[in-house]
Scaffold this motif. Structure first.
Motif, PDB file in Angstrom:
ATOM      1  N   LYS A   6       1.610   7.123 -20.700  1.00 14.73           N
ATOM      2  CA  LYS A   6       2.816   7.101 -20.005  1.00 14.73           C
ATOM      3  C   LYS A   6       3.492   8.377 -19.449  1.00 14.73           C
ATOM      4  O   LYS A   6       4.619   8.688 -19.661  1.00 14.73           O
ATOM      5  CB  LYS A   6       3.897   6.397 -20.708  1.00 14.73           C
ATOM      6  CG  LYS A   6       3.723   4.879 -21.232  1.00 14.73           C
ATOM      7  CD  LYS A   6       4.468   4.327 -22.176  1.00 14.73           C
ATOM      8  CE  LYS A   6       4.109   2.993 -22.406  1.00 14.73           C
ATOM      9  NZ  LYS A   6       2.678   3.050 -23.338  1.00 14.73           N
ATOM     10  N   ARG A  27       5.950   8.330 -14.744  1.00 17.86           N
ATOM     11  CA  ARG A  27       6.673   7.124 -14.739  1.00 17.86           C
ATOM     12  C   ARG A  27       7.804   7.100 -13.487  1.00 17.86           C
ATOM     13  O   ARG A  27       8.174   8.359 -13.337  1.00 17.86           O
ATOM     14  CB  ARG A  27       7.264   6.662 -15.999  1.00 17.86           C
ATOM     15  CG  ARG A  27       8.205   7.993 -16.504  1.00 17.86           C
ATOM     16  CD  ARG A  27       8.268   7.814 -17.927  1.00 17.86           C
ATOM     17  NE  ARG A  27       8.781   9.179 -18.659  1.00 17.86           N
ATOM     18  CZ  ARG A  27      10.078   9.360 -18.870  1.00 17.86           C
ATOM     19  NH1 ARG A  27      10.612   8.409 -18.709  1.00 17.86           N
ATOM     20  NH2 ARG A  27      10.577  10.621 -19.417  1.00 17.86           N
ATOM     21  N   SER A  79       5.285   2.889 -15.682  1.00 13.98           N
ATOM     22  CA  SER A  79       4.421   4.101 -15.802  1.00 13.98           C
ATOM     23  C   SER A  79       3.000   3.637 -15.066  1.00 13.98           C
ATOM     24  O   SER A  79       2.880   2.646 -14.839  1.00 13.98           O
ATOM     25  CB  SER A  79       4.163   4.331 -17.384  1.00 13.98           C
ATOM     26  OG  SER A  79       3.444   3.204 -18.048  1.00 13.98           O
ATOM     27  N   ASN A 127       2.812  -1.125 -19.206  1.00 17.76           N
ATOM     28  CA  ASN A 127       3.409  -0.173 -18.368  1.00 17.76           C
ATOM     29  C   ASN A 127       4.831  -0.451 -17.918  1.00 17.76           C
ATOM     30  O   ASN A 127       5.306   0.294 -16.903  1.00 17.76           O
ATOM     31  CB  ASN A 127       2.561  -0.324 -17.158  1.00 17.76           C
ATOM     32  CG  ASN A 127       1.244   0.272 -17.554  1.00 17.76           C
ATOM     33  OD1 ASN A 127       0.120  -0.680 -17.450  1.00 17.76           O
ATOM     34  ND2 ASN A 127       0.851   1.403 -17.608  1.00 17.76           N
TER      35      ASN A 127
END
Length: 405
Positions: free
Chosen positions: A129, A132, A124, A93
């Motif tokens: 994703k 974000r 994210s 992430n």
């Protein structure tokens, strides 16, 4: 028999340890980081009919010196950009991106010092994703051509009209981006397959930033606010991308005003714009057009002051993608741009009226090398307290070699 069993078990244990070491090696941080970059070398000295035609924001090697504090290279060879990008998905992430430029050139005439262009992380909030947040110094989501990488753009310089909103296109702030994974893949394809996309700045973007432009400290307690909506649509074989964006904030003058030049509110000068974008990607014929209107600081030579005044301008670029044998590409292009307004980050919020025509082509014989030739027909008025009556017209041929690695 017992010794054989012990030997086999010991061998299995060693294999298991080796497998664990291999797994750990694959997950080391440096395996997740990529390095790439590009270098642009220019020459602007061919067939110039008036060397006083220049664009300080565009290219400091274009034109000759006009004042002692604005020394230029007098149309010699010039490294316009020399950039290396460090990036990587260091966590499922967390993505980071750092881009220094080793060819920055201040107005003092000193060339080739290092300056940060981008330094940010994307955090994210889902596996795909699609949602974000970008934190750090990055491009402000205002204008398709502003966000389009100089490595990828056809014409040598961005248009004055929208680029005058943010010097170097960047500032320090926090931005939220959203785009479905399918559209994120489309954004990536538009660059990968040579269609001159702008990159992935989401279908929707919203954020706040300092408002003093890149690598400069905040000078008042007011943050700029920006929002953008843009969507690449497929219509048969074609892809079009309409968009709209705008920002508002207060600009603070620091050392941009000459002695004797005054302004009504030095710390909180109105700075706001709205712009529309239309892009038809070259399959094989393409159109790229943008226009913005707004209000911002601009030098007034009658009163020797900087006033908040209306501004407007835009551009249209026509281009064609020609595929040649052995994966070569040629992009012929033609561009017209117009701008009537000020540039807040230049001396005295310099006043501009620009009407330029550009004709040229980009040739890509290999992915690692590009060549651009561009003929410019310029009509540029740029006035401040040192040059209150300064309209320059002229033509020149501009050349650029770009190396991608």
């Amino acid at each position: 028999m017992t010794q054989s069993i012990i030997y086999v078990l010991d061998s299995i244990k060693k294999v298991s340890v080796i497998q664990e070491e291999i797994k750990e090696n694959k997950e080391r941080w440096y395996d997740k980081i990529s390095i790439r970059g590009y270098v642009q070398v220019r020459y602007n000295g061919l067939f110039s009919s008036n060397d006083k035609v220049s664009c300080d924001q565009c290219d400091k090697s274009w034109g000759t010196t006009s004042t002692a504090e604005d020394a230029r290279s007098n149309n010699g060879f010039f490294i316009r950009r020399a950039r290396i990008v460090f990036s990587g998905q260091v966590h499922p992430n967390v993505y980071f991106y750092v881009q220094p430029d080793f060819a920055s050139s201040p107005s003092s005439g000193v060339n080739h010092f290092t300056q940060i262009r981008d330094a940010y992380v994307d955090v994210s909030f889902d596996a795909k994703k699609e949602y974000r947040v970008r934190i750090g110094q990055s491009k402000v989501p205002f204008g398709f051509e502003n966000m389009q990488s100089s490595q990828n753009r056809l014409v040598l310089d961005r248009n004055d009209a929208l680029n005058s909103a943010v010097a170097n296109e960047r500032d320090l702030g926090i931005f939220f981006y959203w785009a479905p994974s399918k559209i994120r893949e489309r954004f990536a394809m538009l660059i990968r397959d040579g269609f001159k996309g702008s990159g992935d700045y989401g279908v929707f973007g919203f954020g706040v930033y300092n408002g003093q432009t890149a690598n400069r400290s905040e000078a008042n307690r007011n943050l700029h606010v920006v929002a953008r909506v843009s969507y690449p649509l497929t219509i048969g074989n074609q892809i079009i991308e309409p968009g709209i964006q705008g920002y508002t904030g207060k600009w603070a003058f620091t050392n941009e005003l000459s002695p004797g030049v005054t302004t009504a509110n030095k710390q909180y000068t109105t700075d706001q714009r709205v712009a529309a974008t239309f892009v038809l990607y070259p399959k094989p014929f393409g159109i790229q057009a943008e226009y913005n209107i707004g209000r911002g600081p601009r030098y007034n030579k009658v009163t020797n002051t900087v006033d908040v005044s209306a501004l407007e301008g835009g551009y249209v670029t026509l281009n064609y993608k020609l595929d040649l044998p052995k994966h070569q590409l040629i992009y012929p292009f033609a561009k017209f741009q117009y701008y009537d307004g000020g540039k807040k980050f230049e001396k005295d919020a310099r006043s501009y009226i620009v009407r330029d025509y550009e004709f040229g082509f980009e040739w890509q014989p290999w992915k690692a090398f590009e060549f651009v030739a561009e003929w410019v027909i310029a009509d540029r008025t740029f006035e401040d307290s040192a040059l209150p009556n300064n309209r320059q017209r002229g033509n020149l041929l501009r050349l650029q070699a770009q190396f991608n690695f």
